[in-house]
Design a protein around this motif. Sequence first.
Motif, mmCIF file in Angstrom:
data_model
loop_
_atom_site.group_PDB
_atom_site.id
_atom_site.type_symbol
_atom_site.label_atom_id
_atom_site.label_comp_id
_atom_site.label_asym_id
_atom_site.label_seq_id
_atom_site.Cartn_x
_atom_site.Cartn_y
_atom_site.Cartn_z
ATOM 1 N N PRO A 67 0.830 -1.207 0.000
ATOM 2 C CA PRO A 67 0.000 0.000 0.000
ATOM 3 C C PRO A 67 0.861 1.252 0.000
ATOM 4 N N LEU A 68 0.322 2.305 -0.579
ATOM 5 C CA LEU A 68 1.000 3.597 -0.524
ATOM 6 C C LEU A 68 0.971 4.138 0.899
ATOM 7 N N PRO A 69 1.916 5.002 1.260
ATOM 8 C CA PRO A 69 1.864 5.646 2.577
ATOM 9 C C PRO A 69 0.541 6.387 2.772
ATOM 10 N N ASP A 70 0.044 6.397 3.994
ATOM 11 C CA ASP A 70 -1.258 7.013 4.273
ATOM 12 C C ASP A 70 -1.321 8.461 3.814
ATOM 13 N N GLU A 71 -0.218 9.207 4.021
ATOM 14 C CA GLU A 71 -0.252 10.616 3.644
ATOM 15 C C GLU A 71 -0.332 10.794 2.132
ATOM 16 N N VAL A 72 0.209 9.845 1.388
ATOM 17 C CA VAL A 72 0.126 9.921 -0.077
ATOM 18 C C VAL A 72 -1.288 9.552 -0.536
ATOM 19 N N VAL A 73 -1.879 8.547 0.076
ATOM 20 C CA VAL A 73 -3.270 8.191 -0.240
ATOM 21 C C VAL A 73 -4.180 9.396 -0.020
ATOM 22 N N ALA A 74 -4.028 10.062 1.127
ATOM 23 C CA ALA A 74 -4.857 11.237 1.426
ATOM 24 C C ALA A 74 -4.645 12.333 0.394
ATOM 25 N N LEU A 75 -3.410 12.513 -0.035
ATOM 26 C CA LEU A 75 -3.103 13.538 -1.021
ATOM 27 C C LEU A 75 -3.741 13.206 -2.368
ATOM 28 N N LEU A 76 -3.629 11.972 -2.813
ATOM 29 C CA LEU A 76 -4.218 11.571 -4.093
ATOM 30 C C LEU A 76 -5.743 11.680 -4.059
ATOM 31 N N GLU A 77 -6.326 11.334 -2.924
ATOM 32 C CA GLU A 77 -7.784 11.460 -2.805
ATOM 33 C C GLU A 77 -8.193 12.928 -2.833
ATOM 34 N N ALA A 78 -7.458 13.776 -2.131
ATOM 35 C CA ALA A 78 -7.797 15.202 -2.101
ATOM 36 C C ALA A 78 -7.661 15.843 -3.478
ATOM 37 N N LEU A 79 -6.714 15.352 -4.271
ATOM 38 C CA LEU A 79 -6.474 15.908 -5.608
ATOM 39 C C LEU A 79 -7.330 15.243 -6.674
ATOM 40 N N HIS A 80 -8.150 14.245 -6.293
ATOM 41 C CA HIS A 80 -8.966 13.487 -7.259
ATOM 42 C C HIS A 80 -8.079 12.969 -8.396
ATOM 43 N N ALA A 81 -7.023 12.286 -8.014
ATOM 44 C CA ALA A 81 -6.039 11.803 -8.975
ATOM 45 C C ALA A 81 -6.658 10.813 -9.952
ATOM 46 N N PRO A 82 -6.193 10.797 -11.188
ATOM 47 C CA PRO A 82 -6.652 9.785 -12.142
ATOM 48 C C PRO A 82 -6.347 8.386 -11.611
ATOM 49 N N PRO A 83 -7.245 7.438 -11.769
ATOM 50 C CA PRO A 83 -7.007 6.086 -11.256
ATOM 51 C C PRO A 83 -5.722 5.457 -11.793
ATOM 52 N N ARG A 84 -5.433 5.668 -13.068
ATOM 53 C CA ARG A 84 -4.218 5.058 -13.616
ATOM 54 C C ARG A 84 -2.961 5.637 -12.972
ATOM 55 N N LEU A 85 -2.996 6.910 -12.618
ATOM 56 C CA LEU A 85 -1.855 7.507 -11.923
ATOM 57 C C LEU A 85 -1.658 6.834 -10.573
ATOM 58 N N ALA A 86 -2.733 6.636 -9.837
ATOM 59 C CA ALA A 86 -2.629 5.971 -8.538
ATOM 60 C C ALA A 86 -2.073 4.563 -8.700
ATOM 61 N N ALA A 87 -2.523 3.845 -9.726
ATOM 62 C CA ALA A 87 -2.032 2.493 -9.973
ATOM 63 C C ALA A 87 -0.544 2.521 -10.314
ATOM 64 N N HIS A 88 -0.135 3.486 -11.123
ATOM 65 C CA HIS A 88 1.281 3.601 -11.481
ATOM 66 C C HIS A 88 2.131 3.906 -10.253
ATOM 67 N N LEU A 89 1.689 4.832 -9.441
ATOM 68 C CA LEU A 89 2.455 5.181 -8.244
ATOM 69 C C LEU A 89 2.560 3.994 -7.294
ATOM 70 N N HIS A 93 6.326 10.589 -7.395
ATOM 71 C CA HIS A 93 7.185 11.163 -8.444
ATOM 72 C C HIS A 93 6.410 11.716 -9.637
ATOM 73 N N ASP A 94 5.304 11.092 -9.994
ATOM 74 C CA ASP A 94 4.523 11.527 -11.166
ATOM 75 C C ASP A 94 3.262 12.288 -10.791
ATOM 76 N N ILE A 95 3.211 12.841 -9.589
ATOM 77 C CA ILE A 95 1.958 13.452 -9.136
ATOM 78 C C ILE A 95 1.560 14.648 -10.002
ATOM 79 N N GLY A 96 2.513 15.226 -10.714
ATOM 80 C CA GLY A 96 2.180 16.329 -11.619
ATOM 81 C C GLY A 96 1.256 15.920 -12.749
ATOM 82 N N LYS A 97 1.079 14.621 -12.958
ATOM 83 C CA LYS A 97 0.155 14.159 -14.001
ATOM 84 C C LYS A 97 -1.303 14.357 -13.597
ATOM 85 N N VAL A 98 -1.530 14.712 -12.334
ATOM 86 C CA VAL A 98 -2.865 15.191 -11.947
ATOM 87 C C VAL A 98 -3.229 16.412 -12.788
#
Length: 204
Positions: free
Chosen positions: A20-42, A77-82
């Motif tokens: 699993p991703l670190p909790d703080e990263v999960v919270a960040l991706l959820e807050a940013l409504h990250a694309p699902p494929r980005l989350a899978a890649h990370l 590393h690729d969070i800018g793809k949001v």
Amino acid sequence: MTSHALHRALTAPGDPPLCPLPDEVVALLEALHAPPRLAAHLRAVHDVAVWLTDAVADRFPQLGMDRSAVLFGAATHDIGKVLHPEELSGPGSAHEHAGHELLLRCGVDESLARFARTHASWHLAGAGVDDLLVSLADKVWKGKRVADLEQLVVERLTRATGQEPWRAFLDLDDILDRLAADSDRRLAFQAAHPVREREGDAGR
């Protein structure tokens, strides 16, 4: 609220199971409504970084890497793809600067935000061992081997350990071969998650 598709990307076990991703990263991706494929890649790159840093710490304990920083860097590393989702399915480097700035705006310290900027510039002067390891994880997760990058890592290993370069190379090569063996299944995991939310994928 987190969409079904993003939730699946963040929680589906994968084959082989992904850390699993670190909790703080999960919270960040959820807050940013990250694309699902980005989350899978990370998740895929972070998972490789977990195994990579474990193996490096075991074989090269003198290296002195900051494991928690490497793992955070791999996970973001690729969070800018949001902001540049077109770069999830095509080439582009706009996400690198954008991701660095985005992390800083979200309150992430520069010492950790930098990986969004440095993960693709490992060849530039000033790249530290932690930056190189994030870059290495971002290559080998899909089975890609980059000789110049690996040589830079070997140089850091020989300096830290006093080993002959050929010995450090063989040890690193063995680690990377083992990690690359599951690359097809990691690629399949990433491809199973959409670049964009599907119509009707309601929040949860």
